[in-house]
Write a protein that holds these residues in place. Structure first.
Motif, short mmCIF file in Angstrom:
data_model
loop_
_atom_site.label_atom_id
_atom_site.label_comp_id
_atom_site.label_asym_id
_atom_site.label_seq_id
_atom_site.Cartn_x
_atom_site.Cartn_y
_atom_site.Cartn_z
N ARG A 36 -8.78 -5.02 4.02
CA ARG A 36 -10.04 -4.33 4.35
C ARG A 36 -9.79 -3.13 5.25
O ARG A 36 -10.43 -2.09 5.11
CB ARG A 36 -11.00 -5.31 5.03
N LYS A 65 0.84 -1.21 0.00
CA LYS A 65 0.00 0.00 0.00
C LYS A 65 0.88 1.26 0.00
O LYS A 65 0.65 2.19 -0.78
CB LYS A 65 -0.92 -0.01 1.23
N THR A 107 -9.09 -3.41 -2.55
CA THR A 107 -10.48 -3.79 -2.30
C THR A 107 -11.36 -3.64 -3.54
O THR A 107 -12.48 -4.13 -3.54
CB THR A 107 -11.07 -2.96 -1.14
N LYS A 108 -10.86 -2.99 -4.58
CA LYS A 108 -11.63 -2.87 -5.81
C LYS A 108 -11.24 -3.95 -6.82
O LYS A 108 -11.82 -4.03 -7.89
CB LYS A 108 -11.42 -1.50 -6.44
N HIS A 154 -7.86 -0.43 3.18
CA HIS A 154 -8.49 -0.20 1.87
C HIS A 154 -7.50 -0.34 0.73
O HIS A 154 -7.33 0.55 -0.10
CB HIS A 154 -9.14 1.19 1.83
N HIS A 155 -6.84 -1.49 0.72
CA HIS A 155 -5.86 -1.77 -0.33
C HIS A 155 -6.33 -2.95 -1.16
O HIS A 155 -6.64 -4.01 -0.62
CB HIS A 155 -4.49 -2.07 0.30
#
Length: 92
Positions: A54, A22, A60-61, A57-58
Motif C-alpha cells: 500500500r 517493485k 495494488t491493482k 503502490h505495488h
C-alpha cells in the motif's frame, strides 16, 4: 518471545522482498514470484507485505493480492484467537 521475534523477522523480510520486487519491475529485471510473496504472508508476514504494498503502490491493482493477503491475515487472526480461547482456563 520466539513468536514475536519470528513475526518481526518475517515481516521485515516481506517488506524488503516487496520493495525489491517493485524496483525489479521498474528496471525490467528478474521478478519475485507471486508464490514467494504469498508464502511470506502464510508464514506470518501479512502486515509487512500488505502495508509495504500500500505504501509503495505495488501490486495494488491485482485483486489476488488486495483480497488474498487481508484474507490470509484474517484467517491467521481467527486461528490465533481460537487457540488462545482453547488454552484459556474458564473461571466459574
Amino acid at each position: 518471545m520466539i513468536l514475536i521475534f519470528w513475526l518481526l523477522l518475517v515481516n521485515c523480510i516481506g517488506a524488503f522482498v516487496t520493495i525489491h520486487d517493485k524496483h525489479a519491475a521498474q528496471r525490467g529485471a528478474w521478478r519475485v514470484p507471486e508464490k514467494t510473496l504469498f508464502a511470506l504472508c502464510i508464514l506470518g508476514g501479512c502486515p509487512g507485505v500488505y502495508l509495504t504494498m500500500r505504501t509503495i503502490h505495488h501490486k495494488t491493482k491485482h485483486r489476488r493480492f488486495m483480497i488474498g493477503i487481508p484474507l490470509i491475515f484474517a484467517v491467521q487472526l481467527a486461528l490465533f484467537a481460537w487457540l488462545c480461547y482453547q488454552h484459556t482456563p474458564v473461571l466459574l
